[in-house]
Design a protein around this motif. Structure first.
Motif, PDB file in Angstrom:
ATOM      1  N   LYS A   1      30.813  41.596  42.661  1.00 25.95           N
ATOM      2  CA  LYS A   1      31.042  40.194  42.275  1.00 25.95           C
ATOM      3  C   LYS A   1      32.458  39.738  42.625  1.00 25.95           C
ATOM      4  N   TYR A   2      33.431  40.637  42.464  1.00 24.91           N
ATOM      5  CA  TYR A   2      34.830  40.284  42.744  1.00 24.91           C
ATOM      6  C   TYR A   2      35.379  41.263  43.776  1.00 24.91           C
ATOM      7  N   LYS A   3      35.266  40.908  45.054  1.00 27.14           N
ATOM      8  CA  LYS A   3      35.672  41.810  46.134  1.00 27.14           C
ATOM      9  C   LYS A   3      37.128  41.583  46.511  1.00 27.14           C
ATOM     10  N   PHE A   4      37.891  42.671  46.578  1.00 28.52           N
ATOM     11  CA  PHE A   4      39.317  42.585  46.911  1.00 28.52           C
ATOM     12  C   PHE A   4      39.495  42.644  48.428  1.00 28.52           C
ATOM     13  N   PRO A   5      40.667  42.284  48.950  1.00 28.93           N
ATOM     14  CA  PRO A   5      40.899  42.328  50.413  1.00 28.93           C
ATOM     15  C   PRO A   5      40.630  43.721  50.980  1.00 28.93           C
TER      16      PRO A   5
ATOM     17  N   PRO B   1      45.586  39.728  29.220  1.00 32.02           N
ATOM     18  CA  PRO B   1      45.401  39.812  30.672  1.00 32.02           C
ATOM     19  C   PRO B   1      45.881  38.570  31.421  1.00 32.02           C
ATOM     20  N   LYS B   2      45.718  37.393  30.803  1.00 33.05           N
ATOM     21  CA  LYS B   2      46.092  36.140  31.471  1.00 33.05           C
ATOM     22  C   LYS B   2      47.577  36.127  31.850  1.00 33.05           C
ATOM     23  N   GLY B   3      48.361  36.915  31.094  1.00 29.63           N
ATOM     24  CA  GLY B   3      49.785  37.001  31.400  1.00 29.63           C
ATOM     25  C   GLY B   3      50.053  37.610  32.758  1.00 29.63           C
ATOM     26  N   LEU B   4      49.150  38.467  33.229  1.00 26.02           N
ATOM     27  CA  LEU B   4      49.311  39.049  34.564  1.00 26.02           C
ATOM     28  C   LEU B   4      49.124  37.962  35.624  1.00 26.02           C
ATOM     29  N   TYR B   5      48.102  37.123  35.434  1.00 21.35           N
ATOM     30  CA  TYR B   5      47.883  36.007  36.369  1.00 21.35           C
ATOM     31  C   TYR B   5      49.095  35.077  36.386  1.00 21.35           C
ATOM     32  N   GLU B   6      49.556  34.690  35.201  1.00 20.11           N
ATOM     33  CA  GLU B   6      50.714  33.788  35.097  1.00 20.11           C
ATOM     34  C   GLU B   6      51.928  34.371  35.820  1.00 20.11           C
ATOM     35  N   LEU B   7      52.159  35.661  35.598  1.00 22.20           N
ATOM     36  CA  LEU B   7      53.318  36.324  36.215  1.00 22.20           C
ATOM     37  C   LEU B   7      53.195  36.327  37.736  1.00 22.20           C
TER      38      LEU B   7
ATOM     39  N   ASP C   1      34.421  53.875  40.774  1.00 22.28           N
ATOM     40  CA  ASP C   1      33.432  52.910  41.312  1.00 22.28           C
ATOM     41  C   ASP C   1      34.120  51.652  41.846  1.00 22.28           C
ATOM     42  N   VAL C   2      35.160  51.194  41.119  1.00 21.95           N
ATOM     43  CA  VAL C   2      35.897  50.005  41.582  1.00 21.95           C
ATOM     44  C   VAL C   2      36.470  50.276  42.971  1.00 21.95           C
ATOM     45  N   ILE C   3      37.028  51.482  43.148  1.00 19.94           N
ATOM     46  CA  ILE C   3      37.624  51.840  44.437  1.00 19.94           C
ATOM     47  C   ILE C   3      36.538  51.936  45.512  1.00 19.94           C
ATOM     48  N   LYS C   4      35.443  52.582  45.155  1.00 23.34           N
ATOM     49  CA  LYS C   4      34.344  52.758  46.137  1.00 23.34           C
ATOM     50  C   LYS C   4      33.814  51.389  46.593  1.00 23.34           C
ATOM     51  N   ASN C   5      33.725  50.454  45.630  1.00 24.49           N
ATOM     52  CA  ASN C   5      33.196  49.111  45.938  1.00 24.49           C
ATOM     53  C   ASN C   5      34.259  48.131  46.385  1.00 24.49           C
ATOM     54  N   ASN C   6      35.518  48.602  46.345  1.00 21.57           N
ATOM     55  CA  ASN C   6      36.660  47.715  46.621  1.00 21.57           C
ATOM     56  C   ASN C   6      36.556  46.433  45.803  1.00 21.57           C
ATOM     57  N   GLY C   7      36.177  46.596  44.567  1.00 22.00           N
ATOM     58  CA  GLY C   7      36.071  45.421  43.702  1.00 22.00           C
ATOM     59  C   GLY C   7      35.247  45.717  42.457  1.00 22.00           C
ATOM     60  N   ILE C   8      35.026  44.627  41.699  1.00 14.94           N
ATOM     61  CA  ILE C   8      34.331  44.766  40.416  1.00 14.94           C
ATOM     62  C   ILE C   8      32.914  44.226  40.570  1.00 14.94           C
ATOM     63  N   THR C   9      31.939  44.938  40.055  1.00 17.36           N
ATOM     64  CA  THR C   9      30.545  44.581  40.355  1.00 17.36           C
ATOM     65  C   THR C   9      29.901  43.713  39.276  1.00 17.36           C
ATOM     66  N   GLU C  10      30.568  43.496  38.131  1.00 16.81           N
ATOM     67  CA  GLU C  10      29.867  42.693  37.108  1.00 16.81           C
ATOM     68  C   GLU C  10      30.734  41.558  36.589  1.00 16.81           C
TER      69      GLU C  10
ATOM     70  N   TYR D   1      40.148  46.845  29.048  1.00 14.51           N
ATOM     71  CA  TYR D   1      41.520  46.408  29.370  1.00 14.51           C
ATOM     72  C   TYR D   1      41.681  46.309  30.887  1.00 14.51           C
ATOM     73  N   LEU D   2      41.260  47.355  31.595  1.00 14.22           N
ATOM     74  CA  LEU D   2      41.427  47.409  33.061  1.00 14.22           C
ATOM     75  C   LEU D   2      40.584  46.321  33.730  1.00 14.22           C
ATOM     76  N   TYR D   3      39.348  46.166  33.261  1.00 15.25           N
ATOM     77  CA  TYR D   3      38.454  45.133  33.830  1.00 15.25           C
ATOM     78  C   TYR D   3      39.105  43.764  33.726  1.00 15.25           C
ATOM     79  N   ARG D   4      39.594  43.422  32.534  1.00 16.86           N
ATOM     80  CA  ARG D   4      40.161  42.079  32.314  1.00 16.86           C
ATOM     81  C   ARG D   4      41.425  41.854  33.151  1.00 16.86           C
ATOM     82  N   HIS D   5      42.238  42.906  33.310  1.00 16.46           N
ATOM     83  CA  HIS D   5      43.470  42.726  34.095  1.00 16.46           C
ATOM     84  C   HIS D   5      43.177  42.670  35.589  1.00 16.46           C
ATOM     85  N   LEU D   6      42.195  43.448  36.020  1.00 13.30           N
ATOM     86  CA  LEU D   6      41.844  43.381  37.447  1.00 13.30           C
ATOM     87  C   LEU D   6      41.233  42.024  37.798  1.00 13.30           C
ATOM     88  N   LEU D   7      40.527  41.444  36.838  1.00 16.36           N
ATOM     89  CA  LEU D   7      39.952  40.108  37.065  1.00 16.36           C
ATOM     90  C   LEU D   7      41.071  39.077  37.260  1.00 16.36           C
ATOM     91  N   GLU D   8      42.136  39.222  36.494  1.00 13.27           N
ATOM     92  CA  GLU D   8      43.275  38.293  36.628  1.00 13.27           C
ATOM     93  C   GLU D   8      43.994  38.529  37.950  1.00 13.27           C
TER      94      GLU D   8
END
Ligand SMILES: CO[C@H](O)c1c[n+]2c([nH]1)[C@H](O)[C@@H](O)[C@H](O)[C@H]2CO
Length: 448
Positions: free
Chosen positions: A3-7, A330-336, A439-448, A376-383
């Protein structure tokens, strides 16, 4: 479905540091460092824990690297123990120290894992502290000597170099608040230390450029998104001051070549402003290839008449927290990330640390079901993903941490690892979060 594919070239890694995992504190010619000394003084560390053995990674590095391989983790950030290389901090070289890190680097490369080396992660050789530590300009030159040897020995093998980990923590926790080594409580000394660390950073970057090495070099800063408790003028000013104290002092020096005017004025009024020259600032402003950031939580601050020296204090909000008592925000990571992109010319960024301590338990099946950490990791990676979508040049993410380890003043009471360490047996147990991250690394992103 991702769902959220990284570069495509996004760097997925994990991070550790020498003093927190290696152990072997007095083995194979290593000299004493300030954390060996600081932890030997009763009362400094939770239950007087120390890093004498830690995760015994010095001896167990091959099996630990096998775990990295099993999890498909292809990037590993670690630090070199300066006192393993120069037992006295300068001069005499300890070949066994160099041989250890060569074995470690080659073992990583043999498994297709890219090393990222932090030259200084807080463990100053004690001999250098004995001559004033980072208050002494000689230590700046000794750091350059140490870095030059590391570049000569490993510069052709290591693609990513980080000069310093968190000069703010070294300066403030170690020299103003006294809760980290060397345990000094003096703001004027702390800011002088910060300046000399930044000087050493700039000199080493310039040296790296002169050696025509093919990798990238930067620095890691602990940064936080700063929020004021209310919209009152005093609280808004408190937030601006705290942002200057923790973030802008270092960011502006490194990326703009000058300390922020408002903070220089304030520090001068408080008689804690360090002496520095225009030439110093040119050295500190040496171009870096990336900015490393360690993000864990935001800071909510208010004006506080009684809080020395800045008249700013932190709020302890009744929001979800990690085992460190840090608010999960987590939103603080996006803001930063957005602020850094806008205010510092879109510099390439690596998240060199992000993670969480939770009170992990090994269940009756011998598993560690750390859903809180996955959340925690899911929410921060989403940001982080949102920030990339909004144009931030975020190039990678190193999860803190690979292993449970020595958490400084908290000793072994806090577990940040995605791999559980039983310190009585040195047995490793791969936590659920490690399999999730794999799994995140294998998929280069988050699947849900
Ligand atoms: C406010 O958190 C800092 O950015 C920070 C958090 N952490 C750090 N810096 C250090 O770089 C690590 O050695 C710590 O183990 C890790 C976890 O505490």
């Amino acid at each position: 479905m991702v769902k959220y594919k990284f570069p495509d070239d996004f760097i997925w890694g994990v991070a550790t540091s020498a003093y927190q995992i290696e152990g072997a504190y007095n083995k194979d010619g290593k000299g004493e460092n300030i954390w060996d000394r600081f932890t030997s003084i009763p009362g400094n560390i939770y239950k007087n824990h120390n890093g004498n053995v830690a995760c015994d990674h010095y001896h167990l590095y091959q099996s630990d690297i096998n775990i990295l391989k099993e999890l498909g983790i292809k990037n590993y950030r670690f630090s070199i123990s300066w006192a393993r290389i120069f037992p006295d901090g300068y001069g005499k070289v300890n070949q066994k120290g160099i041989e250890y890190y060569r074995r470690l680097i080659n073992a990583l490369l043999d498994k297709g894992i890219q090393p990222a080396i932090t030259l200084y992660h807080w463990d100053l050789p004690q001999e250098l502290q004995d001559i004033g530590g980072w208050t002494n300009k000689k230590v700046v030159d000794y750091f350059v000597e140490y870095a030059e040897l590391m570049f000569k020995e490993f510069g052709d093998l290591v693609p990513i170099w980080i000069t310093h980990n968190e000069p703010w923590v070294v300066s403030i926790l170690g020299h103003a608040w006294g809760v980290h080594a060397p345990g000094i409580k003096d703001y004027k000394i702390a800011l002088k230390v910060a300046h000399n660390i930044l000087l050493s950073h700039g000199k080493v970057v310039k040296l790296y450029r002169s050696m025509s090495l093919k990798g990238k070099i930067g620095i890691t800063l602990n940064l936080s998104s700063i929020h004021s408790a209310t919209d009152s003028e005093k609280d808004l000013l408190a937030a601006k001051i705290y942002d200057g104290f923790m973030n802008r002092w270092f960011l502006d020096a490194i990326l703009k070549g000058s300390y922020p005017e408002d903070m220089k004025k304030l520090y001068n009024e408080l008689n804690i402003l360090p002496q520095f020259s225009d030439d110093d600032m040119k050295i500190i402003n040496e171009r870096i290839d990336f900015l490393g950031i360690n993000y864990y939580t935001r800071s909510v601050v208010k004006y506080d008449e009684n809080a020395y020296p800045l008249k700013v204090s932190m709020l302890d909000l009744d929001n979800p927290k990690t085992d460190m008592g840090w608010e999960i925000y987590p939103k603080g990571l996006y803001e930063l990330l957005i602020n850094l992109h806008k205010n510092y010319d879109g510099i390439d960024i690596l998240i060199t640390e992000n993670g969480a301590a939770f009170n992990d338990i090994v269940n009756y099946k011998g598993k560690v079901v750390d859903d809180y950490r996955i959340d925690y990791l899911y929410r921060h990676l989403l940001e982080a993903y949102r920030a990339i979508c909004d144009g931030v040049n975020l190039k990678g993410y190193y999860l803190w941490s690979f292993l449970d380890n020595f958490e400084w003043a908290e000793g072994y009471s806090k577990r940040f690892g995605i791999v559980f360490v039983d310190y009585n047996t040195q047995k490793r147990i791969i936590k659920d979060s490690a399999y999730w991250y794999s799994d995140v690394i294998k998929n280069n992103g988050i699947t849900e």
